[in-house]
Design a protein around this motif. Structure first.
Motif: not given
Lengths: 328, 496
Positions: B403-407
C-alpha cells in the motif's frame, strides 16, 4: 470522548513516541557520554573546565566538524569518502598559490573551495560513470590529491599569510567566541535544512536506503551522487581554509588522518554504515566527542602516538554499537 | 524393496500462510518423477525442504526406508545422503577448468600439493561414466548452458548422488541440447538414480517422465503414471474445480486508446509485443515464469532498453529512455520484488510515500508541513496500518508495504500503473484491499492499469481483458467473462 480529548491523547502519544525515538538514538547517548567526559576531565585537570578551554575545544573541533559535515552526506547516501584528508591539503595549497599570485583573500578562499569541489566532482564521476565503488574511487583520490598538493608547492609549505586571512582561524567575535565556531554553527544549520527540506537532501537518504528503488522512483541518481561528493570536497576545503588560517601556514602534509576522525565522528553520531539514516547534528556531537578525547589526552599528557590508536578504536566501537542496536 | 525416497505428510508455513499441507511424495530407483503445479503451488518449497535449504514444520523423510533425523538436516547432510540439486545458477567456478571443477571439493594430492595427474584421470572417469564427451581442460565459462548442466550432473554422480533434483532444466537450452540432456537422463536412470523433475513443458514430460505428481495450493492432488496420461486431465488437476469469480462492479471503459505498445522487442526476452490499453481499463497479463512478462514491464518503465518498437501515450509517440522519463510521462511501476526495488526500507513511511512526488516537484525546497499532511492523507485513504508516519517501512506487513508503494504513485498523480505481481506474498484480506485500490484508481476513467500476475483466478477476477504471454510472445487475448481457468492455463502452457 470529546474530540478535544482524543486530540489531546494523540498529542501525548506523539510526545511519548518522540521521547522513545530520542532514547533509541545513539546521538543522545553520545551527548551524554560527552558531558560525562567533560566532568571527568574537569575533575582530572583544573585547566579543563575553563571557559578558554571550552572554546578551545569548539575551535579545535571546527576543522573535523566541517569535514564531518561533508562526510555525513556521503555516509547517509551509503557511500564513503576516504579522500577528504588529502583533498584538505590539496585545497589549502591551491588556495595558497592563489594568494601568492593575486594577494586577494577572497580569491584564495574561492580557489580553495573550487579545488575541493573539483576533487569531489572527480570522485562522483568515477563512481557514476566508471561504476567504481566509492571506497576505491576515493582511495584513489586520496593518493592523487595528496600528490598534487605536494607537486603544486614542491613540498614547501606556504607561509606569510595576511592578517585578514588568519582572522578566519584566529579571530574572536566580541573578544570571546572564535570565528571558526561561528562558521561551524552557520554551516551545520544550513546543511540541516538542506537535508530536511530540499529534494537533494531527501534523495541523499533515499539513495543510501535503496539505490534501485530510488532510481525506479524517477530520480536521476547520478546527479545526486555527483552533488554529494562535491559537497564533501567543498567542506574539506572550507575546513582547510580554517586550519591554514589558524596555523598561519598552508601545509602539503596537512590533514593526514583527518578522514579517520571525520568518518569516526559521523559513525559516533549514529549514522548507519548502510546509509539511509543519520542526523547531521549528531555528526557534530561526534566531532566534539572525538576532539574532546584528543584534547583530554593532551591535557593528561598522553603521547600523540596513542591518540591514533584511540581514534581507530573509536570508529570500531561506534560501528559496533550501531550493529548491536540494529540487531535488536 | 523400500522406496528410494519417501516424504511423509510434509507441512510448511511461511508467516502463518500454509505453503505445504500434508504433502506426501514417493520416488523409486531409476524413475523420473515430475512435479507439476501452478506458480505458488508449493513445488519449489518441497524440493527446497528435500535439499535442506528450508526446514520443515512437521513431517518425515525416509531415504531407502531409513528415517532421516530432521533436527540436524541441512544442505551438507542432504549432500552426504546423496541428494543433489542441479540449479539454474550453477555451482561451478567459471574460471577453472572442467577437470578442476570436478575435483573442486576434494583435490587429490599429498601434503597440500595437488596431484594434477590424478585430477585429469578423475575427470576422465567421471565424464566417461555417463558417456559425456567434453575436453576436461576447457575453462567452464566457455561451456554452453546445457554442457554446464550436464557437467553438474556428472559431478553430482561422482559424489554418489542417489536423488537428483532438476528444476526447469530445459528452460534455457536449445531443442538439440534437450535431446542430449534426455539421453543423459536415460543413462543415469539405468544406474538406479531417482530424478525429481520440475517443468512446465507438458510435451517434454511425456517424453522423459515416468510418474507425475500434481501439487495444488500446497496439497498433493494426484499421482499418475505418464503412460496413457491425458494432458487435459493433468491441467484439470493443476487448477482444480472452477470457482465462481466474484461479481464485479461494471465500469465503462473508454474507447480511446491510452497506452499503446507497437512491436516491442528485446532479443532473448520477448519479441513483437503489441497491445493497447484504454482509459479506465485494467489489462491483465499472465504467463508462466520465464514467459517474458516481467521483462516487458521493465522495458515499458524504461529500466531495460528495448531494441525495436514504439510506445505511445494518447496517440503521441514517447521515448522512455529511463525510469525518470517514465515517471514524467505519468507511468508508475510496482516491481515484483517490492523489498529489493520498491521501497527504501529503513526510511519512514512518510518519506517513501512522498518520494516520487518530490522527484516530480520543480522547486528545490519543499515544506515538511505540507509533506506530512500529504503523507497523512494517503495513510488515511489507503488505510495503511502504521504506529505513526515516521515508522520505518521495514516494520510493516507485506500488504501495508504494498500500500505504501501504491500511495507513492498515487501521491505523484500517475495515470498508468504497471503492477508486477502486486499480491505476491500478501494474505487474502490484504489482497482484497489491493484489488479495491486498483478499482478505485481506474474508476475515474482517466487512468489505466497493466496488471501482471501468474495467479490465474486473480487475473480472471481483476482484468477487463487478458493477454497471455508464452516464450516471449503474446499468444492470445481472452475475455475474462467468457474464458475459463483451464483455457488460460492451456494457453500459458502453449497447448493446443
Amino acid at each position: 470522548m470529546s474530540e478535544q480529548e482524543t486530540e489531546g491523547r494523540k498529542k501525548t502519544g506523539h510526545v511519548l513516541s518522540i521521547i522513545q525515538n530520542l532514547y533509541r538514538q545513539q546521538s543522545l547517548s553520545m551527548l551524554f557520554i560527552l558531558i560525562i567526559m567533560w566532568f571527568v576531565l574537569a575533575f582530572l585537570s583544573p585547566y579543563f573546565f575553563t571557559i578558554n578551554n571550552i572554546f578551545e575545544i569548539t575551535l579545535q573541533s571546527a576543522v573535523i566538524a566541517l569535514i564531518a559535515a561533508g562526510e555525513s552526506f556521503v555516509i547517509f547516501s551509503g557511500g564513503i569518502d576516504l579522500s577528504v584528508g588529502s583533498v584538505f591539503a590539496f585545497a589549502a595549497i591551491v588556495g595558497g598559490l592563489a594568494l601568492q599570485s593575486t594577494g586577494s583573500i577572497f580569491l584564495t578562499i574561492v580557489a580553495a573551495i573550487l579545488a575541493g569541489l573539483f576533487a569531489g566532482f572527480c570522485n562522483g564521476l568515477a563512481i557514476i560513470k566508471l561504476k567504481i565503488p566509492p571506497f576505491v574511487a576515493t582511495l584513489g583520490m586520496m593518493g592523487i590529491a595528496r600528490g598534487l598538493a605536494l607537486i603544486l608547492c614542491n613540498g614547501v609549505p606556504i607561509y606569510g599569510l595576511p592578517a585578514g586571512y588568519t582572522w578566519i582561524g584566529q579571530g574572536r567575535v566580541a573578544g570571546i567566541v572564535p570565528v571558526p565556531t561561528l562558521i561551524v554553527i552557520f554551516f551545520f544549520t544550513i546543511m540541516f535544512f538542506v537535508l530536511r527540506n530540499t529534494r537533494f537532501g531527501r534523495f541523499t537518504y533515499a539513495i543510501g536506503s535503496n539505490t534501485e528503488a530510488t532510481r525506479l522512483s524517477g530520480i536521476n541518481i547520478s546527479s545526486v551522487i555527483l552533488g554529494i561528493y562535491m559537497i564533501s570536497g567543498a567542506f574539506a576545503s572550507i575546513a582547510a581554509v580554517i586550519e591554514s588560517a589558524r596555523l598561519g601556514t598552508m601545509q602539503p602534509a596537512a590533514g593526514n588522518g583527518y578522514e579517520l576522525l571525520a568518518i569516526g565522528s559521523v559513525f559516533i553520531g549514529g549514522a548507519s554504515i548502510f546509509g539511509g539514516e543519520g542526523n547531521i547534528f549528531a555528526s557534530l556531537i561526534g566531532a566534539l566527542l572525538v576532539t574532546t578525547i584528543r584534547n583530554g589526552l593532551n591535557i593528561l599528557g598522553v603521547s600523540a602516538f596513542y591518540q591514533y590508536v584511540v581514534n581507530g578504536l573509536i570508529i570500531i566501537f561506534a560501528v559496533a554499537a550501531d550493529q548491536i542496536r540494529r540487531s535488536k | 524393496m523400500p522406496d528410494l525416497l519417501y516424504m511423509e505428510k510434509i507441512n510448511k508455513s511461511f508467516f502463518g500462510v500454509k505453503v505445504l499441507n500434508d504433502v506426501s511424495f514417493r520416488l523409486q530407483k531409476g524413475e523420473v518423477h515430475v512435479i507439476l503445479g501452478e506458480n505458488g503451488a508449493g513445488k519449489s518449497t518441497l524440493i527446497k525442504i528435500l535439499s535442506g535449504a528450508y526446514t520443515l514444520d512437521t513431517g518425515k523423510i525416509f531415504i531407502e526406508g531409513k528415517e532421516i533425523n530432521m533436527g540436524s538436516y541441512g544442505p551438507e547432510v542432504a549432500a552426504q545422503l546423496g541428494v543433489s540439486t542441479i540449479y539454474q545458477n550453477f555451482h561451478l567456478v567459471p574460471h577453472l577448468t572442467v577437470a578442476e571443477n570436478i575435483s573442486l571439493s576434494n583435490f587429490p594430492g599429498k601434503r597440500g600439493f595437488i596431484s594434477w595427474k590424478t585430477v585429469g584421470q578423475k575427470a576422465k572417469t567421471v565424464l566417461d561414466d555417463i558417456h559425456f564427451s567434453l575436453d576436461p581442460n576447457l575453462p567452464v565459462k566457455k561451456l554452453s548452458v546445457s554442457q554446464k548442466q550436464m557437467l553438474e550432473i556428472a559431478i553430482a554422480l561422482s559424489k554418489n548422488a542417489r536423488i537428483i533434483i532438476m528444476d526447469e532444466p530445459t528452460a534455457a537450452i536449445s531443442k538439440r541440447e534437450v535431446e542430449t540432456l534426455f539421453q543423459l537422463i536415460e543413462e543415469i536412470k539405468k544406474k538406479g538414480v531417482g530424478i525429481i523433475y520440475i517443468s512446465h513443458k507438458l510435451e517434454e514430460i511425456r517424453i522423459i517422465g515416468d510418474t507425475i505428481t500434481v501439487l495444488r495450493d500446497g496439497r498433493d492432488v494426484g499421482t499418475l503414471s505418464v503412460q496413457n496420461v491425458d494432458l487435459n486431465e493433468v491441467v484439470n488437476l493443476m487448477i482444480g474445480k472452477e470457482v465462481k469469480s466474484t461479481p464485479r462492479t461494471l465500469r465503462t471503459i473508454g474507447e480511446e486508446p491510452f497506452f499503446q505498445c507497437d512491436t516491442l522487442s528485446i532479443s532473448g526476452s520477448f519479441h513483437n509485443i503489441s497491445f493497447t490499453v484504454h482509459k479506465g481499463e485494467i489489462l491483465g497479463l499472465t504467463g508462466l515464469v520465464g514467459s517474458g512478462k516481467t521483462e516487458l514491464a521493465r522495458a515499458i518503465f524504461g529500466i531495460d532498453r528495448f531494441l525495436s518498437g514504439e510506445i505511445s501515450l494518447n496517440h503521441q509517440s514517447v521515448h522512455i529512455v529511463n525510469p525518470k522519463k517514465a515517471v514524467q510521462y505519468g507511468i508508475g511501476y510496482l516491481p515484483e520484488d517490492r523489498d529489493v526495488s520498491g521501497l527504501c526500507l529503513n526510511m519512514p513511511v512518510k518519506d517513501n510515500i512522498t518520494l516520487v512526488f518530490l522527484a516530480k516537484l520543480k522547486s528545490l525546497i519543499f515544506s515538511t508541513m505540507k509533506e506530512r499532511k500529504q503523507a497523512n492523507q494517503y495513510i488515511g485513504n489507503l488505510k495503511i496500518k502504521v504506529t505513526d508516519m515516521s515508522q520505518q517501512v521495514k516494520y510493516l506487513s507485506g500488504g501495508n508495504k504494498q500500500k505504501v508503494i501504491f500511495a507513492k504513485w498515487l501521491a505523484a498523480h500517475c495515470q498508468f500503473l504497471v503492477l508486477d505481481e502486486p499480491t505476491i506474498g500478501i494474505d487474502v484480506g490484504a489482497r482484497e484491499e489491493i484489488y479495491n485500490l486498483i478499482y478505485d484508481f481506474v474508476k475515474t476513467g482517466h487512468n489505466a492499469v497493466l496488471f501482471i500476475s501468474s495467479d490465474i483466478p486473480e487475473i480472471l477476477t481483476i482484468s477487463d481483458r487478458i493477454l497471455v504471454m508464452s516464450r516471449g510472445q503474446i499468444v492470445s487475448e481472452l475475455d475474462p467473462h467468457l474464458t475459463t481457468k483451464q483455457e488460460v492455463m492451456t494457453r500459458c502452457l502453449n497447448l493446443k
